[in-house]
Enzyme design. Structure first.
Site, PDB file in Angstrom:
ATOM      1  N   ARG A   1       0.812  -1.221   0.000  1.00  0.00           N
ATOM      2  CA  ARG A   1       0.000   0.000   0.000  1.00  0.00           C
ATOM      3  C   ARG A   1       0.840   1.263   0.000  1.00  0.00           C
ATOM      4  NH1 ARG A   1      -3.538  -3.424   3.542  1.00  0.00           N
ATOM      5  NH2 ARG A   1      -2.047  -2.780   5.105  1.00  0.00           N
TER       6      ARG A   1
ATOM      7  N   GLU B   1       6.647 -12.693  13.722  1.00  0.00           N
ATOM      8  CA  GLU B   1       6.159 -13.438  14.875  1.00  0.00           C
ATOM      9  C   GLU B   1       6.302 -14.944  14.666  1.00  0.00           C
ATOM     10  OE1 GLU B   1       2.139 -13.675  17.621  1.00  0.00           O
ATOM     11  OE2 GLU B   1       2.326 -12.122  16.105  1.00  0.00           O
TER      12      GLU B   1
END
Length: 183
Positions: free
Chosen positions: A69, A106
């Site tokens: 984006r 993560e």
């Protein structure tokens, strides 16, 4: 910033919709696409970004758009300012020789890349993206650019989710400016 700028930011903020439990339960998703689906709001956002860069980062030579984006905003802003637009993409998405930087997520790791031919030592770069959440993408892009010898003058985001404390993961020498904040 002046009162006109504040009013413009408030108008932009009023156009951003939120979606609870997207993309998964427990997440509140702030959707910039809801705002830019309207022509006048696109123009408003473009003006806010350009004005912010001119006032806060007047010496910038290149806008670095982060996948994906960040690309939406980096090209038009760079074109209006008459400066370079450089994409930073995930591994394997850019042709030619690239500089790479691996980072941990993560649950695993990923790699960001920039084309070697697009960057040179000392180039004053501003990282631009739509959202600052945990700060991982901006921090990794900054490290990649610095490893290439570029001078990262700062980062500019449209939305910052302050409750995630992403600023603490960005190197202290990289200023962060956000147009809109949400907790």
């Amino acid at each position: 910033m002046d009162s006109t700028h504040v009013k413009k930011v408030q108008e932009l903020k009023s156009k951003i919709k939120s979606y609870p439990d997207f993309p998964k339960k427990g997440i509140l998703f702030w959707d910039i696409f809801s705002a830019i689906s309207d022509g006048p709001t696109c123009k408003l956002l473009q003006g806010l970004l350009v004005d912010t860069i001119r006032s806060k980062y007047p010496d910038v030579e290149a806008v670095v758009g982060l996948e994906s984006r960040g690309f939406l905003f980096s090209f038009s802003v760079a074109a209006e300012l008459g400066i370079a637009c450089l994409p930073v993409r995930k591994k394997g998405k850019l042709p030619g020789e690239v500089f790479s930087h691996k980072y941990d997520l993560e649950y695993g790791s990923d790699v960001l890349e920039i084309q070697k031919s697009s960057i040179h030592p000392g180039l004053k770069c501003l990282i631009i993206d739509d959202l600052l959440a945990t700060g991982g993408s901006i921090a990794t892009a900054a490290k990649l650019l610095q490893a290439c010898g570029a001078n990262v003058v700062g980062s500019l985001v449209i939305i910052e989710l302050t409750s995630l404390k992403g600023r603490k993961n960005i190197p202290e020498d990289i200023s962060v400016h956000s147009l809109i904040t949400y907790d």
